[in-house]
Scaffold this motif. Structure first.
Motif, PDB file in Angstrom:
ATOM      1  N   TYR A  78      -6.866 -19.919   1.251  1.00 54.62           N
ATOM      2  CA  TYR A  78      -6.362 -19.762   2.607  1.00 54.62           C
ATOM      3  C   TYR A  78      -7.452 -19.199   3.520  1.00 54.62           C
ATOM      4  CZ  TYR A  78      -1.794 -20.864   0.788  1.00 54.62           C
ATOM      5  OH  TYR A  78      -0.751 -21.519   0.205  1.00 54.62           O
ATOM      6  N   PRO A  79      -7.469 -19.645   4.779  1.00 53.09           N
ATOM      7  CA  PRO A  79      -8.581 -19.287   5.678  1.00 53.09           C
ATOM      8  C   PRO A  79      -8.478 -17.866   6.189  1.00 53.09           C
ATOM      9  CG  PRO A  79      -6.969 -20.564   6.866  1.00 53.09           C
ATOM     10  CD  PRO A  79      -6.490 -20.519   5.430  1.00 53.09           C
ATOM     11  N   GLU A  80      -9.603 -17.344   6.632  1.00 56.94           N
ATOM     12  CA  GLU A  80      -9.630 -16.039   7.271  1.00 56.94           C
ATOM     13  C   GLU A  80      -9.435 -16.158   8.783  1.00 56.94           C
ATOM     14  OE1 GLU A  80     -14.464 -15.654   7.802  1.00 56.94           O
ATOM     15  OE2 GLU A  80     -13.517 -14.830   6.007  1.00 56.94           O
ATOM     16  N   LYS A  81      -9.498 -17.384   9.267  1.00 57.12           N
ATOM     17  CA  LYS A  81      -9.317 -17.641  10.701  1.00 57.12           C
ATOM     18  C   LYS A  81      -8.609 -18.968  10.877  1.00 57.12           C
ATOM     19  CE  LYS A  81     -12.013 -18.039  14.981  1.00 57.12           C
ATOM     20  NZ  LYS A  81     -13.380 -18.012  15.531  1.00 57.12           N
ATOM     21  N   LEU A  82      -7.606 -18.987  11.752  1.00 61.73           N
ATOM     22  CA  LEU A  82      -6.797 -20.181  12.007  1.00 61.73           C
ATOM     23  C   LEU A  82      -7.036 -20.653  13.434  1.00 61.73           C
ATOM     24  CD1 LEU A  82      -4.567 -21.890  10.520  1.00 61.73           C
ATOM     25  CD2 LEU A  82      -2.888 -20.497  11.768  1.00 61.73           C
ATOM     26  N   ILE A  83      -7.383 -21.930  13.589  1.00 62.62           N
ATOM     27  CA  ILE A  83      -7.624 -22.521  14.905  1.00 62.62           C
ATOM     28  C   ILE A  83      -6.640 -23.663  15.109  1.00 62.62           C
ATOM     29  CG2 ILE A  83      -9.290 -23.654  16.423  1.00 62.62           C
ATOM     30  CD1 ILE A  83     -11.512 -22.359  14.825  1.00 62.62           C
ATOM     31  N   ILE A  84      -5.899 -23.621  16.204  1.00 62.49           N
ATOM     32  CA  ILE A  84      -4.898 -24.644  16.503  1.00 62.49           C
ATOM     33  C   ILE A  84      -5.286 -25.362  17.791  1.00 62.49           C
ATOM     34  CG2 ILE A  84      -2.469 -25.111  16.999  1.00 62.49           C
ATOM     35  CD1 ILE A  84      -1.731 -22.638  15.431  1.00 62.49           C
ATOM     36  N   HIS A  85      -5.502 -26.662  17.704  1.00 62.02           N
ATOM     37  CA  HIS A  85      -5.739 -27.506  18.871  1.00 62.02           C
ATOM     38  C   HIS A  85      -4.411 -28.143  19.285  1.00 62.02           C
ATOM     39  CE1 HIS A  85     -10.358 -28.167  18.246  1.00 62.02           C
ATOM     40  NE2 HIS A  85     -10.021 -26.886  18.382  1.00 62.02           N
ATOM     41  N   CYS A  86      -4.071 -27.993  20.553  1.00 59.30           N
ATOM     42  CA  CYS A  86      -2.787 -28.480  21.056  1.00 59.30           C
ATOM     43  C   CYS A  86      -2.961 -29.777  21.839  1.00 59.30           C
ATOM     44  CB  CYS A  86      -2.140 -27.425  21.955  1.00 59.30           C
ATOM     45  SG  CYS A  86      -1.916 -25.829  21.155  1.00 59.30           S
ATOM     46  N   LYS A  87      -1.886 -30.537  21.935  1.00 58.69           N
ATOM     47  CA  LYS A  87      -1.922 -31.799  22.668  1.00 58.69           C
ATOM     48  C   LYS A  87      -2.005 -31.584  24.177  1.00 58.69           C
ATOM     49  CE  LYS A  87       0.457 -34.474  19.111  1.00 58.69           C
ATOM     50  NZ  LYS A  87       1.606 -35.332  18.759  1.00 58.69           N
ATOM     51  N   ASP A  88      -1.659 -30.393  24.650  1.00 51.97           N
ATOM     52  CA  ASP A  88      -1.872 -30.085  26.066  1.00 51.97           C
ATOM     53  C   ASP A  88      -3.241 -29.453  26.282  1.00 51.97           C
ATOM     54  OD1 ASP A  88      -1.562 -27.586  24.999  1.00 51.97           O
ATOM     55  OD2 ASP A  88       0.182 -27.022  26.186  1.00 51.97           O
TER      56      ASP A  88
END
Length: 795
Positions: A135-145
């Motif tokens: 599991y990552p130490e950092k989570l990055i979420i790219h959104c459709k907006d």
């Protein structure tokens, strides 16, 4: 060297691996965690919304300067959204300037709005999907907006990290059943609490009366008729019976195709209704319950091939010409079936081969225009320009930004769509031609082009109610596959094509070039594009009216269950307070003057610019009727066979287009007449408010259109105040624009991309992008050239 040693810093592969773990002491972490516990930040749930998983002591990064700072809080995942509940929201609770959405908060992401999820492992960014071993130490979420969220999980308990990361991945990327959408949970829980806005007069086109009203409004009722042959979707049901022989085969092929691309949840997916996987099924792409066809056409012909091969009316021009669309007949290999189809089209030709359908021009959008693959590829490249993880990444791409923009071809696709719409407008306006749009299912490019043509030719469509009614007619009732094109069910990534977003971008070009012609603003278009991913509105979450009515219970046999009452996106009071809704209405809009005398009735259908155009009289030769010279071309086209030429040569079309285009732009603008956009290269621009609103470095403090709008609204407020003093009898009545300036009083501190980017932080920007330092030579050379560059930090 820019600072990279802060918690989770950078996240990019270019950064050197830090030689320490963190600058944040454990005591500070416990202190922040204690503060969060004391404040008890509450999670606001919508009716029917359920909490699935959560994690505490999560650090949400905030872009600032060249480093990354953040705020601690809880990261939660529900069956509707991902939400971050921070312990320091004081900067975000500024009621004076906040453009708040009552459904989605600033730190909320609906599950349907998630585009890609990345994890950072030892400073390396990797895409996350499926079951994770680490599991990552950092989570990055790219959104459709185009928002980018970054969460540091380094100080979160290991069990919570596993639970929240696995939950987010599963609920945003795993294939879903239609009935499992939050739309139905919300509608069931809020069934007795849904209140519609009485001011919403959008025509929904779900009744025969609505279509008759539109025919009367456009003066098309003399040549066309509204039919109810598909009432109760009888044509769709007959289609299902006729296809029983091939249904099982198509279903097996679709399941095989799905199994090849997905790795889990096989048993659940096999239970889904098979028609959701059939790309050519009429119930998904076909007719609404009511629609309009040429008057001489027998209604039984509509049922022959379930609506395929039938010219369906879209809109009528003031001069009698009309815009039609037609879906192609199913491709068949059997010669006998091909002969039947050809005879069917011959019958339609003979039926309508008489006045008043003298001239028709066909536009084959499937083979002579854009492909869906082109649109998908262009937007995939285009959106990467705005999904910026940090400030350094922004400046690294700054030097080559315009070349990357050009290579994406997105602006060129917009230009081609506007050009095609102008060509069709020229045929209808200047040559009095009927135009027939052809497409395989008449549910993608047909919706796009027909809507643009009506927007250019019909001033009613440029009002907010008219524009919403246009989308209802051409997109929702026209059978655009929002469910597939937005990939709401995550079943087929190849079907995800932003056709509707392309349409909104084209509309924005018109709004940007001709602001007084539109009653709505670019902010309205932006929030409309955001509403594509909010699953409490039914407008953009079905592939067809039949699919919607079936799943709402209106077509079900269980008469005891009450049909669900689903919200529509046009009820803006659900998302915004009245104060915020004022930003959706254009104060520059010039209302159409009312005509008092009946003798001017004959002139009101003449556009100002039309009077100066070289018009071609309609040809009434009995030898040329509907399809007369295009019958063979049309039949071959509808049978799925390519042709070499259109009825007119490309040179002739180009000459007519250029003469029409130049003539219109040489005259003064009539905002209630014909409206054409500029399509030359520099005139097609990036929709900055939508695409750049989340990038602080791309914004201008106290500048842009917000400054102009602020001054204008202040003047309007002053005029209204004087009017109130003059007319004290109506002192209690206030114009809707009167409240708007309070949102803009601090315009000197607001961003140019207001209202989405509000009070922005000052950040120190490099003199040049970091990728340009090497080109300057050594430090001594840089010192000699220092005066040649301007520091952007204080601009």
């Amino acid at each position: 060297m820019l600072g990279k040693g802060v918690v989770g810093g950078g996240g990019g592969t270019k950064a050197p691996k830090p030689s320490f773990v963190s600058y944040v002491r454990p005591e500070e972490i416990h202190t922040n965690e204690k503060e969060v516990t004391e404040k008890e930040v509450t999670l606001h749930l919508l009716p029917g919304e359920q909490l699935l998983c959560e994690a505490s002591t999560v650090l949400k990064y905030v872009q600032e300067d060249s480093c990354q700072h953040g705020v601690y809080g809880r990261l939660v995942c529900t069956d509707f959204k991902i939400a971050f509940l921070g312990d320091d929201e004081s900067a975000l609770d500024n009621d004076e300037t906040q453009f708040k959405n009552k459904v989605i908060g600033e730190n909320d992401i609906t599950l349907h709005c998630v585009d890609q999820i990345y994890g950072v492992f030892d400073e390396k960014k990797k895409t996350l999907f499926g079951q994770l071993k680490k599991y990552p130490e950092k989570l990055i979420i790219h959104c459709k907006d185009l928002r980018v969220f970054q969460f540091c999980l380094r100080y979160t308990k290991e069990e919570e990290v596993k639970r929240i990361v696995s939950g987010i991945i599963h609920h945003t990327q795993a294939p879903k059943l239609l009935k499992r959408l939050f739309l139905f949970s919300y509608a069931t829980a809020a069934q007795n609490n849904t209140v519609t806005d009485p001011k919403n007069h959008t025509v929904m086109f779900d009744t025969l009366k609505d279509w008759c009203w539109e025919l009367e409004r456009t003066k098309g009722n003399m040549k066309y008729k509204a039919v109810s042959v598909n009432e109760g979707y009888k044509v769709c049901e007959s289609s299902a019976k006729l296809k029983d022989a091939v249904f099982a085969h198509c279903y097996v092929l679709s399941i095989t195709r799905w199994l090849a691309s997905k790795r889990s949840s096989i048993n659940r997916r096999q239970k889904e209704k098979p028609h959701l996987y059939l790309e050519g099924d009429l119930c998904q792409f076909g007719l609404p319950a009511y629609f309009v066809v040429p008057t001489p056409l027998p209604e039984e012909n509509v049922q022959r091939f379930q609506g395929h091969g039938i010219p369906i009316w879209c809109w009528s021009c003031h001069n009698g010409s009309a815009l039609l669309k037609m879906s192609a007949l199913p491709k068949e290999q059997d010669d006998g079936i091909l002969q039947i189809q050809k005879s069917f089209l011959d019958g339609i030709y003979k039926t309508i081969h008489r006045p008043p359908y003298e001239i028709v021009k066909t536009e084959d959008l499937s083979s002579n225009f854009l492909s869906l693959q082109e649109i998908q590829t262009a937007y995939s490249k285009f959106k990467q320009l705005f999904l910026i993880d940090n400030s350094t990444e922004f400046w690294d791409t700054d030097i080559k930004w315009f070349s990357l923009l050009e290579s994406s071809s997105w602006l060129d696709i917009i230009r081609r769509c506007l050009k095609k719409a102008i060509e069709i407008t020229e045929c209808m306006e200047a040559q009095n031609m009927n135009v027939l749009l052809l497409e395989e299912n008449a549910s993608d490019l047909c919706c796009l082009i027909s809507s643009l043509v009506q927007l250019m030719m019909d001033p009613h469509c440029r009002t907010r109610i008219g524009f919403q009614s246009l989308i209802q007619k051409e997109w929702v009732m026209g059978g655009h596959c929002f469910l597939d094109r937005c990939n709401h069910l995550r079943q087929n990534d190849k079907e995800e094509v932003p056709v509707f977003l392309l349409f909104l971008d084209c509309v924005w070009q018109l709004v940007h070039q001709h602001p007084p012609a539109f009653e709505f603003t670019e902010t309205y278009l932006t929030v409309l594009s955001d509403s594509l991913y909010i699953p409490i509105f039914s407008t953009f979450f079905f592939n067809s009216p039949h699919q919607k009515d079936t799943n709402m219970g209106r077509e079900g046999q269980d008469t005891q269950s009450k049909p669900l009452n689903l919200l529509t996106v046009w009820d803006w009071s659900v998302q915004f307070e009245p104060k915020a809704q004022t930003l959706l209405k254009n104060p520059l809009y010039v209302e159409k003057p009312k005509l008092d005398k009946g003798q001017r009735k004959g002139m009101r259908f003449k556009h100002q610019r039309q009077l100066s155009l070289p018009l071609t009289q309609s040809k009434s030769s009995p030898k040329r009727g509907f399809f007369r010279e295009e019958t063979d071309h049309l039949i071959k086209n509808l049978l799925g066979k390519r042709i070499s030429k259109l009825i007119n040569s490309s040179d002739e079309l180009q000459d007519n287009f250029r003469e029409f285009y130049d003539s219109w732009h040489s005259k003064s603008t009539d905002y209630h007449g014909l409206l054409l956009p500029h399509i030359e290269g520099p005139e097609i621009k990036v929709w900055a408010q939508r695409y750049l609103r989340w990038i602080p470095e791309a914004q201008i403090l106290g500048g842009g259109q917000v400054a102009t709008l602020s001054k204008l609204l202040e003047m309007m407020e002053e005029v209204q105040s004087l009017q109130e003093k003059i007319d004290e009898r109506h002192h209690s009545q206030q114009a809707p624009q009167a409240e708007a300036p309070c949102l803009l009083r601090n315009s000197a501190r607001l961003s140019s991309l207001f209202p989405f980017a509000l009070l922005q932080r000052h950040s120190s920007k490099p003199v040049l992008p970091t990728s340009g330092w090497k080109a300057l030579g050594d430090e001594d050379d840089l010192a000699k050239r220092e005066d040649e560059f301007v520091d952007l930090g204080d601009v």
